[in-house]
Design a protein around this motif. Sequence first.
Motif, PDB file in Angstrom:
ATOM      1  N   VAL A 224       0.842  -1.195   0.000  1.00  0.00           N
ATOM      2  CA  VAL A 224       0.000   0.000   0.000  1.00  0.00           C
ATOM      3  C   VAL A 224       0.883   1.253   0.000  1.00  0.00           C
ATOM      4  N   GLU A 225       1.894   1.245   0.856  1.00  0.00           N
ATOM      5  CA  GLU A 225       2.771   2.414   0.983  1.00  0.00           C
ATOM      6  C   GLU A 225       3.584   2.668  -0.285  1.00  0.00           C
ATOM      7  N   LEU A 226       3.959   1.594  -0.984  1.00  0.00           N
ATOM      8  CA  LEU A 226       4.805   1.725  -2.186  1.00  0.00           C
ATOM      9  C   LEU A 226       3.997   1.624  -3.481  1.00  0.00           C
ATOM     10  N   ASN A 227       2.697   1.849  -3.387  1.00  0.00           N
ATOM     11  CA  ASN A 227       1.807   1.636  -4.524  1.00  0.00           C
ATOM     12  C   ASN A 227       2.240   2.391  -5.774  1.00  0.00           C
ATOM     13  N   ASN A 228       2.556   3.669  -5.634  1.00  0.00           N
ATOM     14  CA  ASN A 228       2.937   4.466  -6.811  1.00  0.00           C
ATOM     15  C   ASN A 228       4.268   4.018  -7.399  1.00  0.00           C
ATOM     16  N   THR A 229       5.209   3.675  -6.549  1.00  0.00           N
ATOM     17  CA  THR A 229       6.527   3.228  -7.017  1.00  0.00           C
ATOM     18  C   THR A 229       6.416   1.910  -7.781  1.00  0.00           C
ATOM     19  N   ILE A 230       5.695   0.941  -7.199  1.00  0.00           N
ATOM     20  CA  ILE A 230       5.563  -0.366  -7.857  1.00  0.00           C
ATOM     21  C   ILE A 230       4.747  -0.224  -9.144  1.00  0.00           C
ATOM     22  N   GLU A 297     -19.794 -11.026   7.142  1.00  0.00           N
ATOM     23  CA  GLU A 297     -19.140 -10.495   5.946  1.00  0.00           C
ATOM     24  C   GLU A 297     -17.899 -11.345   5.647  1.00  0.00           C
ATOM     25  N   LEU A 298     -17.848 -11.924   4.468  1.00  0.00           N
ATOM     26  CA  LEU A 298     -16.676 -12.703   4.062  1.00  0.00           C
ATOM     27  C   LEU A 298     -15.624 -11.745   3.518  1.00  0.00           C
ATOM     28  N   ARG A 299     -14.442 -11.808   4.088  1.00  0.00           N
ATOM     29  CA  ARG A 299     -13.341 -10.926   3.681  1.00  0.00           C
ATOM     30  C   ARG A 299     -12.244 -11.740   2.994  1.00  0.00           C
ATOM     31  N   GLN A 300     -11.300 -11.033   2.341  1.00  0.00           N
ATOM     32  CA  GLN A 300     -10.232 -11.752   1.637  1.00  0.00           C
ATOM     33  C   GLN A 300      -9.405 -12.590   2.605  1.00  0.00           C
ATOM     34  N   ASN A 484      -4.929  -0.446  -9.902  1.00  0.00           N
ATOM     35  CA  ASN A 484      -5.739  -0.817  -8.739  1.00  0.00           C
ATOM     36  C   ASN A 484      -7.192  -1.093  -9.139  1.00  0.00           C
ATOM     37  N   GLU A 485      -7.752  -0.221  -9.964  1.00  0.00           N
ATOM     38  CA  GLU A 485      -9.146  -0.380 -10.394  1.00  0.00           C
ATOM     39  C   GLU A 485      -9.331  -1.665 -11.201  1.00  0.00           C
ATOM     40  N   LEU A 486      -8.393  -1.930 -12.111  1.00  0.00           N
ATOM     41  CA  LEU A 486      -8.485  -3.132 -12.939  1.00  0.00           C
ATOM     42  C   LEU A 486      -8.418  -4.386 -12.078  1.00  0.00           C
ATOM     43  N   TYR A 487      -7.454  -4.440 -11.149  1.00  0.00           N
ATOM     44  CA  TYR A 487      -7.295  -5.639 -10.333  1.00  0.00           C
ATOM     45  C   TYR A 487      -8.518  -5.863  -9.447  1.00  0.00           C
ATOM     46  N   GLU A 488      -9.049  -4.791  -8.867  1.00  0.00           N
ATOM     47  CA  GLU A 488     -10.227  -4.917  -8.006  1.00  0.00           C
ATOM     48  C   GLU A 488     -11.429  -5.431  -8.794  1.00  0.00           C
ATOM     49  N   GLU A 489     -11.589  -4.928 -10.004  1.00  0.00           N
ATOM     50  CA  GLU A 489     -12.689  -5.373 -10.871  1.00  0.00           C
ATOM     51  C   GLU A 489     -12.548  -6.854 -11.216  1.00  0.00           C
ATOM     52  N   LEU A 490     -11.333  -7.285 -11.545  1.00  0.00           N
ATOM     53  CA  LEU A 490     -11.104  -8.694 -11.891  1.00  0.00           C
ATOM     54  C   LEU A 490     -11.296  -9.594 -10.679  1.00  0.00           C
ATOM     55  N   PHE A 491     -10.844  -9.148  -9.509  1.00  0.00           N
ATOM     56  CA  PHE A 491     -11.001  -9.954  -8.301  1.00  0.00           C
ATOM     57  C   PHE A 491     -12.480 -10.193  -8.022  1.00  0.00           C
ATOM     58  N   ARG A 492     -13.294  -9.162  -8.225  1.00  0.00           N
ATOM     59  CA  ARG A 492     -14.736  -9.304  -8.034  1.00  0.00           C
ATOM     60  C   ARG A 492     -15.325 -10.262  -9.069  1.00  0.00           C
ATOM     61  N   THR A 493     -14.908 -10.124 -10.335  1.00  0.00           N
ATOM     62  CA  THR A 493     -15.436 -10.963 -11.416  1.00  0.00           C
ATOM     63  C   THR A 493     -15.178 -12.436 -11.143  1.00  0.00           C
ATOM     64  N   TYR A 494     -13.969 -12.739 -10.709  1.00  0.00           N
ATOM     65  CA  TYR A 494     -13.594 -14.147 -10.544  1.00  0.00           C
ATOM     66  C   TYR A 494     -14.066 -14.730  -9.216  1.00  0.00           C
ATOM     67  N   ASN A 495     -14.046 -13.944  -8.151  1.00  0.00           N
ATOM     68  CA  ASN A 495     -14.333 -14.508  -6.830  1.00  0.00           C
ATOM     69  C   ASN A 495     -15.770 -14.331  -6.376  1.00  0.00           C
ATOM     70  N   ASP A 503      -9.777  -2.421   1.767  1.00  0.00           N
ATOM     71  CA  ASP A 503      -9.073  -1.531   0.841  1.00  0.00           C
ATOM     72  C   ASP A 503      -7.862  -2.222   0.226  1.00  0.00           C
ATOM     73  N   GLU A 504      -7.278  -3.186   0.978  1.00  0.00           N
ATOM     74  CA  GLU A 504      -6.045  -3.840   0.516  1.00  0.00           C
ATOM     75  C   GLU A 504      -6.239  -4.679  -0.748  1.00  0.00           C
ATOM     76  N   VAL A 505      -7.451  -5.152  -1.003  1.00  0.00           N
ATOM     77  CA  VAL A 505      -7.688  -6.072  -2.127  1.00  0.00           C
ATOM     78  C   VAL A 505      -7.131  -5.523  -3.430  1.00  0.00           C
ATOM     79  N   LYS A 506      -7.371  -4.258  -3.691  1.00  0.00           N
ATOM     80  CA  LYS A 506      -7.007  -3.679  -4.991  1.00  0.00           C
ATOM     81  C   LYS A 506      -5.496  -3.593  -5.212  1.00  0.00           C
ATOM     82  N   TYR A 507      -4.726  -3.768  -4.131  1.00  0.00           N
ATOM     83  CA  TYR A 507      -3.261  -3.709  -4.263  1.00  0.00           C
ATOM     84  C   TYR A 507      -2.645  -5.079  -4.556  1.00  0.00           C
ATOM     85  N   GLY A 508      -3.490  -6.088  -4.716  1.00  0.00           N
ATOM     86  CA  GLY A 508      -2.992  -7.458  -4.857  1.00  0.00           C
ATOM     87  C   GLY A 508      -2.038  -7.663  -6.014  1.00  0.00           C
TER      88      GLY A 508
END
Length: 595
Positions: A224-230, A297-300, A484-495, A503-508
């Motif tokens: 999360v902290e290094l999101n922009n760098t990665i 609530e089921l969480r990651q 982040n938006e793309l990964y979060e959307e795909l995680f929802r589609t598949y799971n 909030d962490e999900v989108k950084y996967g």
Amino acid sequence: MTTYTTRKDVPEQEKWDLTDIYETEEAWKEDVDASLELAKDLSSYNGKIDSGASLLNFLTTQEKLSFKLRKVFAYSMFLTDIDTRDSHAQKLNAKATQVSVKVSEATAFFMPFLLSLDEDTLKHYIKEVKELEYFEDELWKSFRFKDHVLTKEKEELLSQLSESLQAPGETYGMLNNADIQFGYVTDENGENVQLTRGMYSKLIEDEDREKRKEAYVAYYKPYVELNNTIASNLSSEVKTNATLAKVRNYESTLQKELFADNVPTDVYENLLASAKANIQPLHDYTAFRKEKLGVEELRQYDLNVPLTPGAKADIPYEEAYETMLTALQPLGEDYINTLNEFKEKRYIDVRETPAKRSGAYNMGLYGVHPFVLLNHHDDLNSLFTLVHEMGHAMHSHYSSKHQPQITAQYRIFVAEVASTVNEVLLIQHLLKETNDEEMRAYLLNHFIEQFRGTFFTQVMFADFEKQTHERAEAGEPLNAESLNELYEELFRTYNGPDIVFNDEVKYGWSRIPHFYRAFYVYQYATGFVSAIQIATRILEGEEGALEKYMTFLQSGSSDDPLELLKQAGVDLTTSEPVEAAMKRFAETVEELKKI
């Protein structure tokens, strides 16, 4: 459980016999010197291959060198892996690496030379010298790249830039392995300790939900902290891939990365489409997981905890080996007898000892035999690992036995088939043999989680790769927000819709090193569904299924991967293998729900 404090305590029968490679270290050194001399010989052909005879001499010398170098490297690697503290073994390994670099330098001229030839000249050379027929298929496979090779000057320029072009992957490796510092968690004494990857893999399966959540947040903290760098780093990697594909006259990055295996992009596209079309059973399983865990609530961080207390049975190595032999009986007498020999002849290094390399692997050594490294713990997971690695070892054995050196090594595309076939056979055997409902539930859940991790998650990653590269090719921005938006959307589609996102999900995406090896992960999924189909047909006694599979194991890289799988009865150019596997997955989920 059997444990050993020193390697000396381990029975000889459970340790590698490396004299099968070299009787003495002096013999190893002789091959090191011989390899360096052969490398010099090869470099002397630079600019002097002008006939079929000189081409044959070069290729024959190169194959002779390859045989020696693989033994040299394996011997030093094995010595290092059984004790990573051994400074002498490290020196031998460093020497082997130096030799490998010199060989690469000595032969770097050959591929540009080969691709500079016109087709008629190469045909003339092959016709001129009959012995070149042995190398013909490989020469023409290399020649397929001709349309994607640039002028000599441009190739030299790209060669000079190669280190810079690899920088994003190397940067991520250093960041992810050396620099990232995870957050803190509470240990059993109530003290704050810094999380490690090893701790995380255990804590994320802990029955205590608060411990899972704490570990999850601590694990994602640096990402999360290094999101922009990665994001900037991955963007550079993807844009570089897209640029190189364009420069080398490929229609897309995807086509470029699949070209070497001669896999049409349709296979990749069909994999994603078929997975999405059959995703409902995974959503059903996610909903069932929520119900079984009894959470509002089921969480990651709830996705990895076992649904059953598990099977903590003590399974000594001898018993595990016998169980494997029984489970794999459907593969025939020769297969079982050969596996028996592997154990008797010490092809397997069994026990965990201080400073031994972690994990497990198989390395097939042509002209010698396969070598399997384990860290066996006398439990059910170790039984599955044993069966998995011996699948790889048998694939290496049969390919080396039935193929010449040039085609004995199987391709990555088919590498996971033999190991997964073995795991499917083991699960079916254990399910058949057990009357214990808890054990049955554990085995079914194990199979489902294997499906989720090896198929669905890898397809999701493959989808992410495809879309990021398409955006780069279209000149669209790739930054932290869009990734982040793309990964979060795909995680929802598949799971599925039953997961409430932290909030962490989108950084996967930022924790996946495979994204720096473009379009690699889809092969886990194709290998998995291929193995499911093959194992099912063998277990059902389908006529010719076993014979086709044994032919596949004996084929090495004698044909393109898709063709070898077709001959084994699996056609990945159609949706059938995925749909058959998804049917199996759905049935397994329903059986688990009933229990």
